[in-house]
Design a protein around this motif. Structure first.
Motif, PDB file in Angstrom:
ATOM      1  N   ASN A 294       0.845  -1.206   0.000  1.00  0.00           N
ATOM      2  CA  ASN A 294       0.000   0.000   0.000  1.00  0.00           C
ATOM      3  C   ASN A 294       0.874   1.247   0.000  1.00  0.00           C
ATOM      4  O   ASN A 294       1.148   1.849   1.027  1.00  0.00           O
ATOM      5  CB  ASN A 294      -0.930   0.002   1.221  1.00  0.00           C
ATOM      6  CG  ASN A 294      -1.962  -1.097   1.134  1.00  0.00           C
ATOM      7  OD1 ASN A 294      -2.474  -1.375   0.052  1.00  0.00           O
ATOM      8  ND2 ASN A 294      -2.262  -1.728   2.266  1.00  0.00           N
ATOM      9  N   GLU A 337      -1.694  -5.383  -9.801  1.00  0.00           N
ATOM     10  CA  GLU A 337      -0.575  -4.485 -10.068  1.00  0.00           C
ATOM     11  C   GLU A 337      -0.792  -3.721 -11.369  1.00  0.00           C
ATOM     12  O   GLU A 337      -0.410  -2.560 -11.487  1.00  0.00           O
ATOM     13  CB  GLU A 337       0.736  -5.263 -10.115  1.00  0.00           C
ATOM     14  CG  GLU A 337       1.229  -5.729  -8.765  1.00  0.00           C
ATOM     15  CD  GLU A 337       1.463  -4.560  -7.824  1.00  0.00           C
ATOM     16  OE1 GLU A 337       2.403  -3.776  -8.043  1.00  0.00           O
ATOM     17  OE2 GLU A 337       0.674  -4.408  -6.867  1.00  0.00           O
ATOM     18  N   ARG A 340      -2.902  -0.879 -10.445  1.00  0.00           N
ATOM     19  CA  ARG A 340      -2.176   0.111  -9.656  1.00  0.00           C
ATOM     20  C   ARG A 340      -1.267   0.961 -10.546  1.00  0.00           C
ATOM     21  O   ARG A 340      -1.241   2.194 -10.427  1.00  0.00           O
ATOM     22  CB  ARG A 340      -1.367  -0.584  -8.558  1.00  0.00           C
ATOM     23  CG  ARG A 340      -0.634   0.417  -7.671  1.00  0.00           C
ATOM     24  CD  ARG A 340      -0.262  -0.148  -6.324  1.00  0.00           C
ATOM     25  NE  ARG A 340       0.775  -1.146  -6.381  1.00  0.00           N
ATOM     26  CZ  ARG A 340       1.756  -1.235  -5.468  1.00  0.00           C
ATOM     27  NH1 ARG A 340       1.809  -0.397  -4.462  1.00  0.00           N
ATOM     28  NH2 ARG A 340       2.659  -2.187  -5.558  1.00  0.00           N
TER      29      ARG A 340
END
Length: 774
Positions: A294, A337, A340
């Motif tokens: 995070n 991912e 992200r």
């Protein structure tokens, strides 16, 4: 290593070029805009593929055969396959099936390309029938194949392009079984694109089991006509050299694609340190976030890469270079991912867009426009200073019309590639497996690759989407000069070393390329750097793994013939005559030496030097290591060459020519059981493991006067020792005529055994390289 009996390469037949291939030739020239040289390469590759196939017009009704064609990553294999189909049509092949990868996106990409080209070269619609699943239409076409056209032109070829998945293959099998195509004698061609992926038996190590796709592919081959050739096409063929020799998918013949000088490959980016420094930017280890961590802050390297991309796009737009321009982000296999990284990239463009309307000067400073464009100018010679303001104007447009940012993975599939690429001239793509093998990234300008490479070399090499062709109408290669790779150290190490792997395969195949199974011939090995391995382990048995550790020297020269020993002696004497060996150049070294020989001279010596069969594999490793530049030294690099000499008796003085009268005596013994001392009644011919003089006097027996022969080295370069050796049997009293191995060993020494020169070679550091073969 299994040896395969060579066949006469004149058994290859000569495919003729008819109207279909002429139309394809015209298409390449007029539509693709290819130059004569490049069309000739495609033509040569198609010929290589077809001449190794079963000739459908001959009386030879051979069983189905598997062949392999090796290209390069993104080198135009689709165009080569299309050329092979066109040439096959001219030569009486009536059925062609294309297995176009395992992902829908690849099928759409390849099917539309192959079908589109074939349709364009078939304006009269009398050359190809595209099987789309209609059984009644297919039945009509198969019935037509029975008739010989009066016009003299070949029958229509039935072309099926399917995804390499069990369900798709099963449907085609059922179609062909109903029509009993396997009872026909016409020529059939099956082209397996990316043949090292999904096609092979991943259950090899489970006794009696076969993986589904592998089983269905074998069944597919059996449902085609009698004269069927299954052609594997890939840039990463290691897996196909590792599967068992008796596997139906083990290739019989191999062909190597010729390379266009315009091809941009691994050698372009990683060929030497200068190229690496130009094209590659570093992603430091502490700048790669842990998956799922995070952390709201994106990696600094990602922001730097995006900023560079923005400026590079501005320059490309200013020079009107071919579009699109694409940034490829390959951070991890995890879909979370992907999201992200996609969000980080979106936030960055949003922040830049906000600055555009608040403070343009701050925007230009944030991107680092001046620093980036200066760096590009310093390294490429463009753009000129007077062009900077116009390029800066492009910057505003690029930020204002932000690129399309896309995730491509199993959860975010591209339904229509043509539409996808037409939506914008500037793309940012985030993904992993879906954008690796076989996927063409249009206009790839910047690659950001931080994904952990794993161990399988063939899979990692397929991530090199930056290979391929840039704009052929850009003679100054400005698109290439603008391209950059952001890589972490592991990926950089892999791609740098994979040039050696790629070259070792080609070099190992070339001498036997017209023979059956050339990868089973002596001298073939896949050279891979630790910790990588050629391919996944579930498709092959245990491989032979070897390496060059410490010194190399032949250990079975005692079994050479007298003529062979004399030849080696002559070769080394010629070196001694030609080069100036200095008298005791190094204190405590029992040798004379010279630095005048080069790596080029060593290569010539190895080419002529005679090795016994038992030594050839290791000798080939040495040759391959030099040929593939594992040492990173050029041919002109000097090497240390030592001529080992004895001492004058009862003195501490070297006897400079004493090696002639007093060669090193290497003794061979009739072997005994080391535990019981009893004679062995069965054994292989003994090899010699030591021909070196140790420290003198021995350690603990006084101060050292002469060092161990193995210590006479150049630690930073290559060392060659010339050692005149006479071999002899030491324990003749133990000879037992009733032992067959004794009689054989004794036969080598029944006549006077003349001395010969043994070469000892030491590389500075090759312990990280492994040589794989079957």
């Amino acid at each position: 290593m299994n040896e395969v009996t060579p066949i006469d390469s004149t058994k290859f037949w000569s495919p003729s070029q008819g109207d279909t291939f002429k139309q394809f030739y015209n298409y390449c020239e007029q539509v693709e805009g290819l130059q004569q040289k490049d069309i000739d390469i495609i033509k040569a590759n198609a010929k290589k593929i077809l001449e190794r196939c079963i000739n459908p017009t001959s009386n030879d009704k051979s069983v189905a055969r598997t062949n392999l064609h090796i290209g390069d990553v993104q080198s135009g294999k689709t165009l080569t396959m299309t050329a092979a189909i066109a040439l096959a049509h001219d030569n009486g092949f009536l059925v062609t099936t294309v297995l176009s990868g395992t992902k829908t996106i690849l099928k759409d990409q390849n099917e539309s390309r192959i079908e589109s080209i074939l349709q364009k070269i078939d304006q009269d619609k009398d050359k190809f029938y595209f099987n789309k699943g209609d059984q009644s239409q297919l039945e009509t076409q198969v019935e037509k194949l029975k008739r010989k056209p009066k016009s003299g032109v070949p029958n229509k070829m039935i072309v099926s392009i399917i995804l390499k998945q069990k369900d798709n293959i099963e449907v085609l099998i059922e179609q062909f079984e109903k029509l009993k195509i396997n009872e026909r004698s016409f020529g059939s061609l099956i082209l397996d694109d990316e043949a090292d992926q999904a096609s092979l038996n991943t259950m090899l190590r489970r006794e009696g089991q076969k993986s589904p796709t592998y089983s269905y592919i074998n069944s597919l081959i059996n449902t085609h006509s009698i004269s069927t050739t299954f052609v594997q096409v890939t840039a990463t063929a290691s897996a196909l050299f590792c599967i068992p020799a008796d596997d139906p998918l083990s290739p019989l013949y191999v062909s190597l694609s010729e390379r266009s000088e315009k091809y941009i490959g691994l050698h372009t980016y990683f060929g030497d340190e200068e190229k690496i420094n130009f094209f590659v930017k570093d992603i430091s280890e502490d700048d790669i976030p842990e998956a799922g961590e995070n952390d709201s802050k994106p990696p600094d390297a990602l922001i730097n890469a995006l900023n560079y991309f923005i400026v590079a796009v501005c320059i490309a737009k200013f020079y009107k270079l071919k579009t699109p321009y694409t940034f490829l982000c390959h951070p991890d296999s995890s879909k979370l991912e992907h999201k992200r990284y996609r969000d980080w990239i979106q936030y960055h463009f949003d922040d830049l867009n906000d600055l555009l309307y608040k403070d343009e000067a701050q925007l230009i400073a944030t991107i680092g426009f001046k620093e980036i464009i200066e760096e590009i100018l310093d390294s490429t010679g463009f753009p000129k200073l007077i062009e900077w303001s116009d390029i800066q104007n492009q910057l505003i447009k690029v930020i204002d019309n932000a690129p399309i940012i896309s995730i491509i993975n199993d959860d975010h599939k591209v339904s229509d590639l043509k539409t996808f690429w037409s939506q914008s001239n500037v793309h940012v793509i985030v993904g992993a497996m879906s954008i690796e093998r076989g996927f063409t990234v249009e206009g790839l300008m910047v690659t950001y690759l931080s994904r952990s490479p794993g161990r399988n070399a063939d899979n990692i090499q397929q991530r090199a989407r930056f290979c391929g062709y840039k704009d052929p109408k850009d003679p100054e290669k400005r698109l290439l000069k603008l391209s950059r790779l952001w890589l972490d150290s592991e990926n950089l190490d892999f791609f740098r070393s994979s040039i050696v792997t790629e070259n070792s395969i080609r070099h190992g195949l070339e001498p036997h390329i017209n023979y059956e199974k050339p990868y089973f011939k002596g001298g073939f090995a896949m050279i891979v750097k630790k910790p990588f391995r050629p391919t996944r382990t579930n498709i092959h048995d245990v491989l032979n793994t070897d390496g060059i550790f410490g010194w190399f020297y032949p250990r079975s020269s005692q079994y050479l013939s007298a003529d062979e020993r004399e030849k080696n002696k002559y070769l080394c004497n010629e070196i001694i005559k030609k080069f100036n060996f200095e008298s005791q150049a190094h204190k405590q070294w029992r040798c004379t030496s010279t630095n005048s020989l080069t790596i080029g001279d060593l290569k010539e010596l190895l080419k002529e030097y005679v090795f016994h069969d038992d030594d050839k594999n290791h000798a080939n490793m040495l040759t391959s290591a030099l040929r593939n530049n594992l040492t990173q030294f050029e041919d002109e690099q000097e090497i240390l060459t030592c001529l080992r000499v004895p001492l004058l008796k009862n003195t501490k003085t070297l006897k400079l020519n004493g090696y002639i009268d007093e060669p090193y005596n290497a003794g061979i013994r009739f072997p005994k059981n080391p535990k019981t001392g009893e004679r062995l009644r069965s054994y292989s011919m003994p090899r010699i493991n030591n021909m070196d003089r140790g420290y003198y006097p021995p350690i603990k027996k006084g101060p050292m006067e002469w060092i161990d022969d193995k210590k006479m080295v150049n630690e930073k370069g290559i060392t060659l020792h010339l050692n005149l050796v006479r071999f002899s049997l030491k324990n003749l009293r133990d000879y037992d005529h009733s032992i067959e191995a004794d009689r054989k060993l004794n036969s080598y020494f029944e006549k006077s055994h003349s001395p010969t020169f043994i070469i000892h070679v030491k590389f500075p550091d090759l312990k990280n390289w492994r040589f794989f073969s079957q």
